[in-house]
Scaffold this active site. Structure first.
Site, PDB file in Angstrom:
ATOM      1  N   HIS A   1      -6.760   0.466  -1.359  1.00 46.89           N
ATOM      2  CA  HIS A   1      -5.593   0.498  -2.241  1.00 46.89           C
ATOM      3  C   HIS A   1      -5.329   1.901  -2.776  1.00 46.89           C
ATOM      4  CE1 HIS A   1      -5.989  -3.879  -2.025  1.00 46.89           C
ATOM      5  NE2 HIS A   1      -4.678  -3.799  -2.080  1.00 46.89           N
TER       6      HIS A   1
ATOM      7  N   ARG B   1       4.003  -4.825  -5.944  1.00 45.72           N
ATOM      8  CA  ARG B   1       2.601  -5.138  -6.271  1.00 45.72           C
ATOM      9  C   ARG B   1       2.455  -5.172  -7.798  1.00 45.72           C
ATOM     10  NH1 ARG B   1       1.480  -1.848  -1.349  1.00 45.72           N
ATOM     11  NH2 ARG B   1      -0.030  -2.991  -0.074  1.00 45.72           N
TER      12      ARG B   1
ATOM     13  N   GLU C   1      -2.686 -13.478   4.839  1.00 46.16           N
ATOM     14  CA  GLU C   1      -3.609 -12.337   4.903  1.00 46.16           C
ATOM     15  C   GLU C   1      -5.060 -12.771   5.025  1.00 46.16           C
ATOM     16  OE1 GLU C   1      -3.071  -9.866   1.413  1.00 46.16           O
ATOM     17  OE2 GLU C   1      -2.759 -11.577   0.118  1.00 46.16           O
TER      18      GLU C   1
ATOM     19  N   ASN D   1      -3.094  -5.624   6.030  1.00 45.19           N
ATOM     20  CA  ASN D   1      -4.251  -4.862   5.514  1.00 45.19           C
ATOM     21  C   ASN D   1      -5.450  -5.786   5.317  1.00 45.19           C
ATOM     22  OD1 ASN D   1      -2.301  -2.910   5.328  1.00 45.19           O
ATOM     23  ND2 ASN D   1      -2.019  -3.171   3.129  1.00 45.19           N
ATOM     24  N   ASP D   2      -5.193  -6.896   4.642  1.00 44.67           N
ATOM     25  CA  ASP D   2      -6.293  -7.835   4.419  1.00 44.67           C
ATOM     26  C   ASP D   2      -6.560  -8.697   5.646  1.00 44.67           C
ATOM     27  OD1 ASP D   2      -7.413  -7.390   1.844  1.00 44.67           O
ATOM     28  OD2 ASP D   2      -5.505  -8.030   0.985  1.00 44.67           O
TER      29      ASP D   2
ATOM     30  N   CYS E   1       4.254  -6.851   5.445  1.00 43.87           N
ATOM     31  CA  CYS E   1       4.294  -5.908   4.320  1.00 43.87           C
ATOM     32  C   CYS E   1       3.016  -5.088   4.231  1.00 43.87           C
ATOM     33  CB  CYS E   1       4.571  -6.626   3.012  1.00 43.87           C
ATOM     34  SG  CYS E   1       3.285  -7.800   2.559  1.00 43.87           S
TER      35      CYS E   1
HETATM   36  C1  PEP Z   1      -1.979  -6.597   2.678  1.00 41.78           C
HETATM   37  O1  PEP Z   1      -3.088  -7.083   2.487  1.00 41.78           O
HETATM   38  O2  PEP Z   1      -1.563  -6.255   3.803  1.00 41.78           O
HETATM   39  C2  PEP Z   1      -1.073  -6.351   1.541  1.00 41.78           C
HETATM   40  C3  PEP Z   1       0.160  -5.959   1.708  1.00 41.78           C
HETATM   41  O3  PEP Z   1      -1.584  -6.513   0.294  1.00 41.78           O
HETATM   42  P1  PEP Z   1      -2.538  -5.443  -0.414  1.00 41.78           P
HETATM   43  O4  PEP Z   1      -2.592  -4.231   0.455  1.00 41.78           O
HETATM   44  O5  PEP Z   1      -1.963  -5.173  -1.752  1.00 41.78           O
HETATM   45  O6  PEP Z   1      -3.838  -6.168  -0.476  1.00 41.78           O
HETATM   46 MG    MG Z   2      -3.543  -7.980   0.582  1.00 45.03          MG
END
Ligand code: PEP
Ligand code: MG
Length: 584
Positions: free
Chosen positions: A208, A315, A451, A474-475, A522
């Site tokens: 993050h 976020r 995710e 991302n997750d 996203c």
């Molecule tokens: C993700 O996990 O791709 C996402 C957009 O959420 P974050 O990066 O805030 O965990």
């Molecule tokens: Mg995430």
């Protein structure tokens, strides 16, 4: 002497400037103060130092009262501590950082400590070298004293004014922050500050912290191992955010080369800016939605400036950070969401409910116990469902903001049908509470983040309950491959193109398209031009990313022909090593 340190590139571009070191003490607040507060901050350090001197005097008294029983070593140690405390170099240096750089008192003290420690390291005499530990203890005691005395200065991010720039000779040249680690909350503090670039010793490409650095659109490198040990305060450095390299003390030839690269990047930006008003349509005439990811309502203008057609991910957890345990109440949240909605001037805003935990801690004071595996622990919706009062407050605030424009609600980290049902019934409850109070609220579409692999594998359930889905790659990558996204030691295995990840992404897009439900990506994949054609080929028509990435992705969209990409994307999906087909 010039040397370079390699890390992971997280935000593109070149920054050239002087290093500002942020000590390894991440528990110390770092923020810029107002010029009017300089004297008060200096007084705080002086007061801390005097209090520690008094404490040592008291101890010396006690020791001398013990007579022969008194341990000789202790008394000698206290003498050394007193000598260090009374040494003017400490206070003079601290005053310099507060006055010239406008650092808050704690930051100034740790910076000066860093400077003096290095001088100790260079001493020939072993006895003197070892006094470094004493110096650290002394500084630690002052910091501890200061912690008990509240700063009169609020740690708010502050953009430097023209006046400051004129007063502060240190900003004639850009400043580059070098730190061991920075939390997303730290990054937020620096979001509107003077730094031209960031380097950290630790961190993964999709941590993050890296994401916030990208959203600031300034060059950043993470995972640069020992950068904060090797770089010294005020060293000249170059951050190459394209290749993930930090160059320290560059020679004139290297400086000239990077100066040239910087100018080229500027020209490219200028070229891309011309696409701002061009609709994102592929060669074969398909409209593609390019949305923005934001962290604060104040990011809305940058989203509009980049030509975003809405916010695909707000976020909201960033509103909850740096608040010393006092979370924003319903009215404060409502005002913030409303500002974001109004800031987007009628375009839709997707507000994600709070996603804290794992590498996004709030700060001290609010449920900050250490967990064994924070990424697998009480995070995001799990955190919200564990505190229904807090969650209901947020839901009411979002509902109220929805009366001012088009708002979508997005729920992070869902995996279980029971969590979905609980969430939706709390949303009904929040509406009922507002009805009872006679407060106006708006209607909104409700979506879920995909995710966690379990969610991607049970899409039918999600599609039954939700209006739209948003893929958090991302997750999804982190949980599919069991790779901590914030850990640079396994960063080479964090692979968006792993066939398992691609299968889950492709299935989610295809299933939503088949059922006529909205779907977007996203996660960081959406803003990486290396993946635009593949995602288009898989049927994605909605991408959400940092404003700074939108124009480059738009350029890719304008050059794409989805009729050609579909077959190729299926080949990529079937490949053992998809990266090869993407030239990676
Ligand atoms: C993700 O996990 O791709 C996402 C957009 O959420 P974050 O990066 O805030 O965990
Ligand atoms: Mg995430």
């Amino acid at each position: 002497m010039t040397f370079s340190i390699h890390g992971l590139p997280v935000a593109r571009g070149i920054a050239i400037g002087r290093a500002v070191l942020m000590g390894g003490r991440v528990d110390v607040a770092h923020y810029f103060i107002d010029p009017a507060q300089v004297d008060a901050e200096i007084a705080r350090v002086r007061e801390g130092r005097n209090a520690v001197i008094e404490e040592i005097h008291r101890l010396q008294h006690t020791i001398s009262a013990m007579g022969k029983e008194a341990p000789h070593e202790l008394s000698a140690l206290l003498d050394v501590h007193l000598m260090l405390l009374q040494d003017e170099d400490l206070i003079t240096g601290v005053k310099h950082w507060i006055r010239e750089r406008l650092y808050n008192a704690e930051w100034a003290l740790t910076t000066q400590l860093e400077q003096l420690s290095r001088q100790f390291d260079e001493m020939e005499d072993e006895y003197l070298r070892e006094r470094k530990a004493d110096l650290e203890q002394v500084a630690e005691r002052i910091l501890r004293y200061m912690k008990g005395v509240a700063s009169p200065v609020a740690p708010t991010p502050r953009r430097k004014t023209q006046q400051d720039l004129l007063l502060d000779d240190s900003v004639d040249v850009p400043l580059v922050l070098v730190a061991h680690d920075l939390s997303p909350a730290d990054m937020l503090q620096f979001k509107q500050s003077v730094f031209a670039g960031f380097v950290t010793d630790v961190g993964g490409r999709n941590s993050h912290t890296a994401i916030v650095a990208r959203s600031m659109d300034i060059p950043a490198v993470v995972g640069a191992r020992s950068a904060s040990q090797l770089v010294r305060q005020d060293d000249w450095v170059i951050i190459d955010g394209d290749d993930g390299v930090l160059i320290v003390d560059p020679s004139p030839i290297i400086l000239a080369e990077y100066g040239f690269k910087q100018r080229q990047a500027e020209l490219e930006r200028g070229r891309l800016a011309r696409l701002r008003h061009t609709p994102a349509v592929t060669i074969d005439g398909l409209k593609v939605e390019l949305l923005a990811n934001i962290e604060m309502p104040e990011d809305a203008p940058a989203a509009l400036e980049a030509g975003a057609v809405g916010v695909g991910l707000f976020r909201s957890e960033f509103l909850f950070m740096n608040r010393k345990g006092r979370l924003p109440d319903e009215d404060e949240q409502y005002e913030a969401y409303r500002r974001a909605v109004e800031g987007m001037q009628g375009l839709p805003v997707t507000i994600r409910t709070i996603d804290v935990g794992a590498d996004k801690p709030l700060d001290d004071g609010h449920r900050e116990e250490a967990h064994l595996n924070p990424a697998l622990g009480l995070r995001a919706i799990r955190w919200s469902l564990a505190d229904p009062a807090m969650f209901l407050t947020q839901l009411r605030a979002v509902l109220r903001a929805a009366a001012h424009g088009k708002v979508n609600l997005l729920i992070p980290m869902l995996a279980h049908a029971s969590e979905i049902r609980q969430t939706l019934s709390l949303l009904d409850f929040a509406r009922a509470e507002l009805d009872n109070r006679g407060v106006a609220y708006g209607s909104m579409q409700v979506g879920a983040m995909i995710e966690i692999p379990a969610a991607a594998l049970t899409l039918r359930t999600f599609l039954r309950y939700f209006d739209f889905l948003s893929i958090g790659t991302n997750d999804l990558i982190q949980y599919t491959l069991a790779i901590d996204r914030a850990d640079e030691s396994v960063a080479h295995l964090y692979d968006p193109l792993h066939p398992a990840v691609l299968q889950l992404v492709a299935q989610t897009i295809a299933e939503c398209n088949a059922q006529g439900k909205g779907v977007s990506v996203c996660g960081e994949m959406a803003g990486d031009i290396g993946f635009t054609r593949l995602l288009l080929g898989l049927g994605l028509r909605s991408f959400s990313m940092h404003p700074a990435q939108i124009l480059a992705v738009k350029q890719e969209v304008l050059r794409a022909d989805t009729r050609r990409l579909e077959g190729w994307a299926q080949e990529v999906l079937a490949a053992e090593d998809p990266g090869k087909l993407l030239g990676q």
